[in-house]
Design a protein around this motif. Structure first.
Motif, PDB file in Angstrom:
ATOM      1  N   SER A  47      44.149  53.219  85.248  1.00  0.00           N
ATOM      2  CA  SER A  47      42.851  52.544  85.115  1.00  0.00           C
ATOM      3  C   SER A  47      41.687  53.473  85.449  1.00  0.00           C
ATOM      4  N   ALA A  48      41.966  54.659  86.018  1.00  0.00           N
ATOM      5  CA  ALA A  48      40.900  55.633  86.279  1.00  0.00           C
ATOM      6  C   ALA A  48      40.675  56.574  85.089  1.00  0.00           C
ATOM      7  N   LEU A  49      41.443  56.412  84.002  1.00  0.00           N
ATOM      8  CA  LEU A  49      41.225  57.267  82.819  1.00  0.00           C
ATOM      9  C   LEU A  49      39.824  57.022  82.261  1.00  0.00           C
ATOM     10  N   PRO A  50      39.072  58.088  81.969  1.00  0.00           N
ATOM     11  CA  PRO A  50      37.742  57.915  81.381  1.00  0.00           C
ATOM     12  C   PRO A  50      37.841  57.293  79.982  1.00  0.00           C
ATOM     13  N   SER A  51      36.701  56.762  79.479  1.00  0.00           N
ATOM     14  CA  SER A  51      36.659  56.251  78.106  1.00  0.00           C
ATOM     15  C   SER A  51      37.048  57.361  77.141  1.00  0.00           C
ATOM     16  N   ARG A  52      37.747  56.996  76.069  1.00  0.00           N
ATOM     17  CA  ARG A  52      38.142  58.015  75.080  1.00  0.00           C
ATOM     18  C   ARG A  52      36.892  58.580  74.407  1.00  0.00           C
ATOM     19  N   PRO A  53      36.860  59.898  74.181  1.00  0.00           N
ATOM     20  CA  PRO A  53      35.776  60.463  73.374  1.00  0.00           C
ATOM     21  C   PRO A  53      35.760  59.770  72.010  1.00  0.00           C
ATOM     22  N   PHE A  90      37.660  66.608  79.897  1.00  0.00           N
ATOM     23  CA  PHE A  90      37.528  68.052  79.727  1.00  0.00           C
ATOM     24  C   PHE A  90      36.867  68.375  78.384  1.00  0.00           C
ATOM     25  N   HIS A  91      36.429  69.626  78.250  1.00  0.00           N
ATOM     26  CA  HIS A  91      35.657  70.026  77.071  1.00  0.00           C
ATOM     27  C   HIS A  91      36.444  69.942  75.777  1.00  0.00           C
ATOM     28  N   ASP A  92      37.766  69.912  75.843  1.00  0.00           N
ATOM     29  CA  ASP A  92      38.555  69.767  74.615  1.00  0.00           C
ATOM     30  C   ASP A  92      38.931  68.305  74.373  1.00  0.00           C
ATOM     31  N   ASN A  93      38.269  67.397  75.123  1.00  0.00           N
ATOM     32  CA  ASN A  93      38.523  65.957  75.041  1.00  0.00           C
ATOM     33  C   ASN A  93      39.843  65.530  75.683  1.00  0.00           C
ATOM     34  N   SER A  94      40.512  66.418  76.408  1.00  0.00           N
ATOM     35  CA  SER A  94      41.651  65.984  77.225  1.00  0.00           C
ATOM     36  C   SER A  94      41.117  65.101  78.346  1.00  0.00           C
ATOM     37  N   LEU A  95      41.900  64.098  78.725  1.00  0.00           N
ATOM     38  CA  LEU A  95      41.527  63.261  79.859  1.00  0.00           C
ATOM     39  C   LEU A  95      42.605  63.371  80.923  1.00  0.00           C
ATOM     40  N   ASP A 101      46.315  74.633  82.017  1.00  0.00           N
ATOM     41  CA  ASP A 101      47.394  74.525  83.003  1.00  0.00           C
ATOM     42  C   ASP A 101      46.904  73.758  84.222  1.00  0.00           C
ATOM     43  N   THR A 102      47.652  72.742  84.594  1.00  0.00           N
ATOM     44  CA  THR A 102      47.326  72.032  85.829  1.00  0.00           C
ATOM     45  C   THR A 102      48.598  71.814  86.632  1.00  0.00           C
ATOM     46  N   SER A 103      48.428  71.639  87.952  1.00  0.00           N
ATOM     47  CA  SER A 103      49.567  71.366  88.828  1.00  0.00           C
ATOM     48  C   SER A 103      49.284  70.119  89.636  1.00  0.00           C
ATOM     49  N   LEU A 104      50.209  69.156  89.573  1.00  0.00           N
ATOM     50  CA  LEU A 104      50.115  67.986  90.436  1.00  0.00           C
ATOM     51  C   LEU A 104      50.955  68.282  91.673  1.00  0.00           C
ATOM     52  N   LYS A 105      50.283  68.468  92.838  1.00  0.00           N
ATOM     53  CA  LYS A 105      50.999  68.787  94.074  1.00  0.00           C
ATOM     54  C   LYS A 105      51.581  67.524  94.690  1.00  0.00           C
ATOM     55  N   LYS A 106      50.831  66.440  94.605  1.00  0.00           N
ATOM     56  CA  LYS A 106      51.327  65.143  95.069  1.00  0.00           C
ATOM     57  C   LYS A 106      50.500  64.026  94.454  1.00  0.00           C
ATOM     58  N   GLY A 107      51.061  62.809  94.490  1.00  0.00           N
ATOM     59  CA  GLY A 107      50.330  61.651  93.990  1.00  0.00           C
ATOM     60  C   GLY A 107      50.690  61.295  92.561  1.00  0.00           C
ATOM     61  N   THR A 108      49.739  60.622  91.892  1.00  0.00           N
ATOM     62  CA  THR A 108      49.980  60.171  90.520  1.00  0.00           C
ATOM     63  C   THR A 108      48.897  60.696  89.588  1.00  0.00           C
ATOM     64  N   LEU A 109      49.297  60.891  88.325  1.00  0.00           N
ATOM     65  CA  LEU A 109      48.409  61.489  87.336  1.00  0.00           C
ATOM     66  C   LEU A 109      48.625  60.808  85.995  1.00  0.00           C
ATOM     67  N   ALA A 110      47.539  60.513  85.288  1.00  0.00           N
ATOM     68  CA  ALA A 110      47.651  60.051  83.901  1.00  0.00           C
ATOM     69  C   ALA A 110      46.997  61.094  83.005  1.00  0.00           C
ATOM     70  N   VAL A 111      47.614  61.351  81.845  1.00  0.00           N
ATOM     71  CA  VAL A 111      47.160  62.435  80.958  1.00  0.00           C
ATOM     72  C   VAL A 111      47.009  61.924  79.528  1.00  0.00           C
ATOM     73  N   VAL A 112      45.873  62.244  78.901  1.00  0.00           N
ATOM     74  CA  VAL A 112      45.713  62.058  77.460  1.00  0.00           C
ATOM     75  C   VAL A 112      45.371  63.428  76.900  1.00  0.00           C
ATOM     76  N   SER A 113      46.223  63.948  76.023  1.00  0.00           N
ATOM     77  CA  SER A 113      45.997  65.315  75.547  1.00  0.00           C
ATOM     78  C   SER A 113      44.822  65.354  74.566  1.00  0.00           C
ATOM     79  N   GLY A 114      44.259  66.558  74.389  1.00  0.00           N
ATOM     80  CA  GLY A 114      43.047  66.709  73.572  1.00  0.00           C
ATOM     81  C   GLY A 114      43.217  67.715  72.447  1.00  0.00           C
ATOM     82  N   LYS A 115      42.110  68.414  72.146  1.00  0.00           N
ATOM     83  CA  LYS A 115      42.068  69.294  70.969  1.00  0.00           C
ATOM     84  C   LYS A 115      42.937  70.535  71.124  1.00  0.00           C
TER      85      LYS A 115
END
Lengths: 238, 161
Positions: free
Chosen positions: A124-130, B81-86, B112-126
């Motif tokens: 739920s913390a994901l930003p709005s999609r470009p 991020f600048h390539d529209n990755s979230l 390149d990113t490293s998750l040391k601990k916790g939770t992460l959500a990823v949407v890939s970009g350009k």
């Protein structure tokens, strides 16, 4: 050259303040250095019962694929961090992997509920999609078509809903007229849209405007051809 | 007349010295080129560790390569991020931006990113659309090559066996 006394006094005060700041900075840098490691005493003979077997920590790293709105999933290749093996390819919604250590990559399957429980806050913390919007213009003018006029409010609402929006407004033309004329017209169209957005409350400094003239038609045409789809302004936001 | 002129000169010198002082004392302003992305969502305790210092991370804050983004027990953060990755992180997380290179013309880059601990959500970009697996996420035990998708990652504290 003769300096006035007040100027000299003020100048030395300012320089003094400078010097102090500089000293404070270097002190903070000095304290930021890691503490020196104390010199180790000679190793003591180790008692046999004190010898511990080398223990590998057990990791519990998880990855789970989410369903994508448009259904296209390119997937993720998962390897343990020693880099060995072909890797496990995940390419279906809720397909997951648990990684417990070198070479220990296991396939697991999640569902919507379990994913929400374990990852809900991050998701739920994901930003709005470009997003990208296109508005169309009347031939040779910086006036929107009737249909696009009606779209402006919807576009504005979308932009307004975003915290800290970064917006690019890019004007285009069709192939009627000279290069110079169309460069000017495309920029005029973009500025018209920018002004409209600003007047509705989007901060002007979050918008970047440019005109591409007739260089990037949506529909390629021969020179001099009027094409409504090419008379447009594209709005990119992230 | 001469009095006025020397007074003006004094003012000029003072002004110059003040500017010089402000320049020397202020931390170096980062060029916009260093920005890899921006914080768009920031809830609870969120901060960035940059060159050994803690920087607050409200909405609008710039994120750079080699930053570590940290959330507290009530924190969550979302970055575009600048390539529209979230990327977004849940509570008690630590995320290192190891590398971000992106050419906005060719869309080539490396992320390149490293998750040391916790939770992460990823949407890939350009970057990933242009070159699959040019985006990599590391965890203590795994390395993930992204071919274009949305996914979540979790790192629990390792248990001594």
């Amino acid at each position: 050259m003769r300096f006035h006394a007040p100027a000299i006094i003020a100048a030395s005060l300012i320089l003094g303040a400078c010097a102090q700041t500089t000293i404070r900075d270097s002190e903070s840098v000095a304290t930021a250095q890691p503490p020196t490691v104390p010199v180790q005493s000679a190793p003591q003979p180790i008692e046999p019962e004190a010898v511990q077997p080398a223990v590998e920590p057990v990791y519990n790293d998880m990855i789970v694929l989410l369903p994508k709105p448009n259904g296209q999933i390119g997937g993720v290749v998962v390897r343990s961090s020693d880099g060995g093996g072909d890797g496990l390819v995940l390419d279906k919604p809720y397909a997951g992997a648990r990684i417990e250590g070198p070479g220990k990559v296991r396939a697991v399957t999640y569902d919507a509920e379990l994913t929400r429980q374990e990852f809900g806050t991050a998701i739920s913390a994901l930003p709005s999609r470009p997003a990208t919007f296109v508005l169309y213009f009347l031939e040779g003018k910086d006036e929107l078509t009737g249909e696009s006029e009606g779209e402006v409010a919807r576009v504005f609402d979308e932009l307004k809903s975003r915290p800290d929006p970064e917006i690019w407004v890019i004007g285009h033309t069709d192939a009627v007229g000279s290069m110079q004329y169309n460069d000017q017209l495309s920029l005029q169209r973009a500025e018209r849209v920018r002004d409209e957005l600003v007047s509705r409350g989007i901060p002007a400094d979050s918008i970047e405007v440019s005109g591409r003239g007739k260089r990037e038609p949506l529909i390629p045409t021969s020179e001099g051809t009027p094409e409504p789809q090419n008379r447009r302004v594209q709005i990119d936001v992230r | 007349m001469k009095k006025v002129l020397t007074f003006q000169r004094d003012i000029l010198i003072l002004g110059f010295l003040t500017l010089l002082c402000a320049f020397l004392a202020s931390p170096r302003v980062m060029a916009a080129d260093d920005e890899a992305g921006r914080v768009k969502v920031s809830k609870g305790e969120v901060y960035i560790e940059r060159a050994g210092k803690r920087v607050p991370a409200p909405v609008g804050a710039a994120v750079q390569a080699s930053d570590t983004v940290v959330t507290g027990s009530d924190g969550s953060v979302g970055i575009t991020f600048h390539d529209n990755s979230l990327l977004s992180a849940g509570p008690n997380s630590e995320l290192v931006i190891d590398k971000f290179v992106f050419d906005s013309t060719t869309h080539k880059g490396e992320f390149d990113t490293s998750l040391k601990k916790g939770t992460l959500a990823v949407v890939s970009g350009k970057i990933v659309k242009q070159s699959p697996e040019a985006m990599r996420i590391r965890t203590p035990a795994a390395i993930m090559g992204v071919r274009g998708t949305e996914f979540v990652v979790k790192v629990d504290e390792p248990i001594a066996n």
